[in-house]
Design a protein around this motif. Structure first.
Motif, PDB file in Angstrom:
ATOM      1  N   VAL A  81       0.848  -1.191   0.000  1.00 46.47           N
ATOM      2  CA  VAL A  81       0.000   0.000   0.000  1.00 46.47           C
ATOM      3  C   VAL A  81       0.884   1.241   0.000  1.00 46.47           C
ATOM      4  CG1 VAL A  81      -1.654   1.337   1.372  1.00 46.47           C
ATOM      5  CG2 VAL A  81      -1.890  -1.145   1.205  1.00 46.47           C
ATOM      6  N   LEU A  82       0.623   2.144  -0.964  1.00 42.98           N
ATOM      7  CA  LEU A  82       1.426   3.366  -1.049  1.00 42.98           C
ATOM      8  C   LEU A  82       0.537   4.603  -1.123  1.00 42.98           C
ATOM      9  CD1 LEU A  82       2.799   1.179  -3.491  1.00 42.98           C
ATOM     10  CD2 LEU A  82       4.682   2.566  -2.616  1.00 42.98           C
ATOM     11  N   PRO A  83       0.500   5.420  -0.063  1.00 46.62           N
ATOM     12  CA  PRO A  83      -0.257   6.664  -0.124  1.00 46.62           C
ATOM     13  C   PRO A  83       0.500   7.679  -0.988  1.00 46.62           C
ATOM     14  CG  PRO A  83       0.844   6.465   1.992  1.00 46.62           C
ATOM     15  CD  PRO A  83       1.145   5.218   1.237  1.00 46.62           C
ATOM     16  N   VAL A  84      -0.252   8.412  -1.811  1.00 44.89           N
ATOM     17  CA  VAL A  84       0.388   9.336  -2.753  1.00 44.89           C
ATOM     18  C   VAL A  84      -0.258  10.711  -2.674  1.00 44.89           C
ATOM     19  CG1 VAL A  84       0.791   9.810  -5.198  1.00 44.89           C
ATOM     20  CG2 VAL A  84       0.837   7.458  -4.370  1.00 44.89           C
ATOM     21  N   PHE A  85       0.546  11.728  -2.458  1.00 47.32           N
ATOM     22  CA  PHE A  85       0.020  13.091  -2.493  1.00 47.32           C
ATOM     23  C   PHE A  85       1.021  13.969  -3.243  1.00 47.32           C
ATOM     24  CE2 PHE A  85      -0.581  17.273  -0.201  1.00 47.32           C
ATOM     25  CZ  PHE A  85      -1.722  17.625  -0.918  1.00 47.32           C
ATOM     26  N   ASN A  86       0.638  14.388  -4.437  1.00 45.55           N
ATOM     27  CA  ASN A  86       1.493  15.246  -5.278  1.00 45.55           C
ATOM     28  C   ASN A  86       2.916  14.701  -5.436  1.00 45.55           C
ATOM     29  OD1 ASN A  86      -0.668  16.960  -5.530  1.00 45.55           O
ATOM     30  ND2 ASN A  86       0.047  18.405  -3.979  1.00 45.55           N
ATOM     31  N   GLU A  87       3.018  13.476  -5.939  1.00 46.81           N
ATOM     32  CA  GLU A  87       4.331  12.850  -6.071  1.00 46.81           C
ATOM     33  C   GLU A  87       4.760  12.712  -7.533  1.00 46.81           C
ATOM     34  OE1 GLU A  87       6.280  12.263  -3.628  1.00 46.81           O
ATOM     35  OE2 GLU A  87       5.121  11.813  -1.829  1.00 46.81           O
ATOM     36  N   PHE A 107      -1.972   1.854  -4.945  1.00 47.79           N
ATOM     37  CA  PHE A 107      -1.694   3.273  -4.734  1.00 47.79           C
ATOM     38  C   PHE A 107      -2.971   3.943  -4.270  1.00 47.79           C
ATOM     39  CE2 PHE A 107       1.639   1.965  -7.622  1.00 47.79           C
ATOM     40  CZ  PHE A 107       2.748   2.621  -7.102  1.00 47.79           C
ATOM     41  N   VAL A 108      -2.860   4.785  -3.254  1.00 46.85           N
ATOM     42  CA  VAL A 108      -4.024   5.552  -2.817  1.00 46.85           C
ATOM     43  C   VAL A 108      -3.710   7.015  -3.085  1.00 46.85           C
ATOM     44  CG1 VAL A 108      -5.553   6.114  -0.903  1.00 46.85           C
ATOM     45  CG2 VAL A 108      -4.418   3.878  -0.981  1.00 46.85           C
ATOM     46  N   ASP A 109      -4.418   7.583  -4.048  1.00 50.78           N
ATOM     47  CA  ASP A 109      -4.187   8.988  -4.361  1.00 50.78           C
ATOM     48  C   ASP A 109      -4.987   9.853  -3.382  1.00 50.78           C
ATOM     49  OD1 ASP A 109      -3.486  11.397  -5.722  1.00 50.78           O
ATOM     50  OD2 ASP A 109      -5.573  11.401  -6.401  1.00 50.78           O
ATOM     51  N   ALA A 159      -0.296 -10.981   3.360  1.00 48.16           N
ATOM     52  CA  ALA A 159       0.456 -10.008   4.148  1.00 48.16           C
ATOM     53  C   ALA A 159       0.398  -8.679   3.415  1.00 48.16           C
ATOM     54  CB  ALA A 159       1.893 -10.456   4.325  1.00 48.16           C
ATOM     55  N   VAL A 160       0.491  -7.595   4.183  1.00 52.75           N
ATOM     56  CA  VAL A 160       0.390  -6.257   3.609  1.00 52.75           C
ATOM     57  C   VAL A 160       1.600  -5.438   4.064  1.00 52.75           C
ATOM     58  CG1 VAL A 160      -0.965  -4.129   3.601  1.00 52.75           C
ATOM     59  CG2 VAL A 160      -2.133  -6.342   3.669  1.00 52.75           C
ATOM     60  N   VAL A 161       2.222  -4.742   3.111  1.00 52.93           N
ATOM     61  CA  VAL A 161       3.325  -3.844   3.451  1.00 52.93           C
ATOM     62  C   VAL A 161       2.860  -2.420   3.164  1.00 52.93           C
ATOM     63  CG1 VAL A 161       5.687  -3.142   2.871  1.00 52.93           C
ATOM     64  CG2 VAL A 161       5.083  -5.572   2.904  1.00 52.93           C
ATOM     65  N   VAL A 162       3.069  -1.515   4.109  1.00 48.00           N
ATOM     66  CA  VAL A 162       2.757  -0.105   3.873  1.00 48.00           C
ATOM     67  C   VAL A 162       4.078   0.628   3.714  1.00 48.00           C
ATOM     68  CG1 VAL A 162       1.738   1.993   4.836  1.00 48.00           C
ATOM     69  CG2 VAL A 162       0.687  -0.231   5.289  1.00 48.00           C
ATOM     70  N   MET A 163       4.189   1.444   2.685  1.00 47.33           N
ATOM     71  CA  MET A 163       5.422   2.231   2.521  1.00 47.33           C
ATOM     72  C   MET A 163       5.166   3.569   1.847  1.00 47.33           C
ATOM     73  SD  MET A 163       7.262  -0.306  -0.253  1.00 47.33           S
ATOM     74  CE  MET A 163       8.828   0.536  -0.280  1.00 47.33           C
ATOM     75  N   ASP A 164       6.097   4.513   2.035  1.00 41.14           N
ATOM     76  CA  ASP A 164       6.018   5.820   1.383  1.00 41.14           C
ATOM     77  C   ASP A 164       6.140   5.655  -0.124  1.00 41.14           C
ATOM     78  OD1 ASP A 164       5.911   7.182   3.769  1.00 41.14           O
ATOM     79  OD2 ASP A 164       7.604   8.507   3.309  1.00 41.14           O
ATOM     80  N   ALA A 165       5.543   6.580  -0.883  1.00 42.50           N
ATOM     81  CA  ALA A 165       5.635   6.505  -2.340  1.00 42.50           C
ATOM     82  C   ALA A 165       6.869   7.232  -2.870  1.00 42.50           C
ATOM     83  CB  ALA A 165       4.369   7.095  -2.955  1.00 42.50           C
ATOM     84  N   ASP A 166       7.802   7.600  -1.970  1.00 38.68           N
ATOM     85  CA  ASP A 166       8.965   8.365  -2.416  1.00 38.68           C
ATOM     86  C   ASP A 166      10.273   7.582  -2.285  1.00 38.68           C
ATOM     87  OD1 ASP A 166       9.266   8.238   0.280  1.00 38.68           O
ATOM     88  OD2 ASP A 166       8.893  10.349   0.667  1.00 38.68           O
ATOM     89  N   LEU A 167      10.135   6.258  -2.073  1.00 37.59           N
ATOM     90  CA  LEU A 167      11.278   5.343  -1.930  1.00 37.59           C
ATOM     91  C   LEU A 167      12.152   5.647  -0.712  1.00 37.59           C
ATOM     92  CD1 LEU A 167      12.576   4.483  -5.516  1.00 37.59           C
ATOM     93  CD2 LEU A 167      11.080   3.155  -4.035  1.00 37.59           C
ATOM     94  N   GLN A 168      11.608   6.373   0.267  1.00 37.55           N
ATOM     95  CA  GLN A 168      12.389   6.581   1.499  1.00 37.55           C
ATOM     96  C   GLN A 168      12.479   5.265   2.273  1.00 37.55           C
ATOM     97  OE1 GLN A 168      10.595  10.378   3.232  1.00 37.55           O
ATOM     98  NE2 GLN A 168      12.774  10.570   3.644  1.00 37.55           N
ATOM     99  N   ASP A 169      11.450   4.436   2.075  1.00 36.34           N
ATOM    100  CA  ASP A 169      11.460   3.116   2.699  1.00 36.34           C
ATOM    101  C   ASP A 169      11.935   2.124   1.650  1.00 36.34           C
ATOM    102  OD1 ASP A 169      10.164   4.409   4.833  1.00 36.34           O
ATOM    103  OD2 ASP A 169       8.220   4.091   3.880  1.00 36.34           O
ATOM    104  N   PRO A 170      13.149   1.580   1.772  1.00 41.39           N
ATOM    105  CA  PRO A 170      13.721   0.780   0.687  1.00 41.39           C
ATOM    106  C   PRO A 170      13.058  -0.593   0.541  1.00 41.39           C
ATOM    107  CG  PRO A 170      15.247   0.963   2.545  1.00 41.39           C
ATOM    108  CD  PRO A 170      14.064   1.780   2.890  1.00 41.39           C
TER     109      PRO A 170
END
Ligand code: UDP
Ligand code: MG
Length: 321
Positions: free
Chosen positions: A8-14, A40-42, A89-100
């Motif tokens: 799951v990747l939350p996205v805001f103006n990316e 992706f969740v916009d 299983a579910v992984v949540v991460m930033d949409a900016d690749l800060q979480d590798p």
């Protein structure tokens, strides 16, 4: 059949970095033995993020998109994304690749060892301002002192959860969720893996100071009743001063209007603060009730086979009649 993992990747103006994120993730996913879906969740982006995601969707059916009608915030974007996951299983991460993505196999490994929840714990944060590092570090330490849950230090929203943890999390219906606190609250077997938080690949942080303050306040007000009790603590000052003042009055026998007045004033102030504190205690109970979290979560039951059979038998009978 291989296991399905939902990311799951939350996205805001990316728009500046989302293409690179998608490509890096797809490249990672292709090398793994599990099956993956990217959700992706916009969160009401005003730029071309959605267009870029939709373009990638045409080439890959494992990419999915949930679009919010406006910006509802990072925490609700995560919550919404979880609702659409179907993976074991579910992984949540930033949409900016800060979480590798390289950390995901480690998380999966821990999950296979029997953990329900695996946090990513930041050992180092790259490319973030000193201000952000200091405020974040201070917040987690203050939160730990105040909160009723034992949230691990320096963890954000990068984590893996198995199906039963996600299902329990989705039962919480808080208006302003503090997801990392909720995850700790639901319990089960939790552990963490260390990782090195990277610099953003592109664009700027979508967390200005105002959003950071809101997140911190949501965290404290949803997992600590301590601020409501501050009035109780503060009432000690006027009450103790009042006792001293009364003592002085009796010893010095200086029954002037002003010294009697000050003594009365101090006691009144103390009682007022105490009353506010009492109101706070009741308000705390109201808050907990309004939050409407389940009162407890059972992870397993044992030795109930006979009784369960009985119950099933009962149901069968009822449905026949
Ligand atoms: N984000 C979001 N809604 C918001 C703010 C941020 O969905 O209102 C997303 C953002 O696109 C990113 C993630 O949440 O994928 C974390 O935000 P950001 O990277 O800006 O925060 P930081 O890593 O700087 O704390
Ligand atoms: Mg980020």
């Amino acid at each position: 059949m291989d296991q399905l993992i939902s990311i799951v990747l939350p996205v805001f103006n990316e728009e500046a970095g989302i293409k690179a994120t998608i490509d890096t993730l797809l490249n990672y996913v292709e090398q793994q033995k599990e099956r993956y879906e990217l959700i992706f969740v916009d969160d009401g982006s005003k730029d071309d993020s959605v267009k870029i995601i939709e373009r990638s969707m045409q080439q890959n059916e494992n990419i999915k998109l949930v679009k919010f009608s406006r910006n509802f915030g990072h925490q609700l974007a995560i919550t919404a994304g979880l609702q659409y996951t179907t993976g074991e299983a579910v992984v949540v991460m930033d949409a900016d690749l800060q979480d590798p993505p390289e950390v995901i196999p480690e998380m999966i490994q821990k999950w296979h060892e029997g953990y329900d929840i695996v946090y990513g714990k930041r050992i180092k944060r790259d490319g973030e301002t000193i201000f952000k590092k200091i405020t974040a570090s201070a917040f987690y330490r203050i939160f730990k002192k105040m909160a009723t849950i034992d949230m691990p230090l320096d963890t954000g929203d990068f984590r893996l959860m198995n199906r039963r943890a996600v299902n329990q999390l989705l039962k919480l219906h808080e208006q302003d969720p503090f997801v990392r606190g909720q995850v700790t609250w639901i319990g089960f077997k939790q552990t963490s893996v260390m990782y090195h938080r990277q610099e953003r690949i592109a664009g700027e942080t979508k967390y200005p100071l105002s959003k950071m303050i809101k997140l911190a306040l949501d965290g404290i007000t949803s997992f600590s009743m301590k601020p409501l009790q501050f009035a109780n603590i503060f009432s000690v000052v006027p009450i103790v001063s009042g006792i001293f003042s009364l003592g002085y009055l009796l010893i010095s026998r200086n029954y002037s209007l002003s010294s009697i007045g000050i003594t009365i004033l101090l006691f009144t102030l103390g009682l007022l603060l105490l009353s506010v504190g009492i109101l706070g205690s009741y308000l705390g109970r109201v808050l907990e009730q309004v939050n409407d979290r389940p009162r407890f979560i059972v992870s397993e039951t044992e030795g109930f086979q006979e009784r369960n059979k009985g119950i099933r038998h009962l149901h069968a009978k009822q449905s026949h009649s």
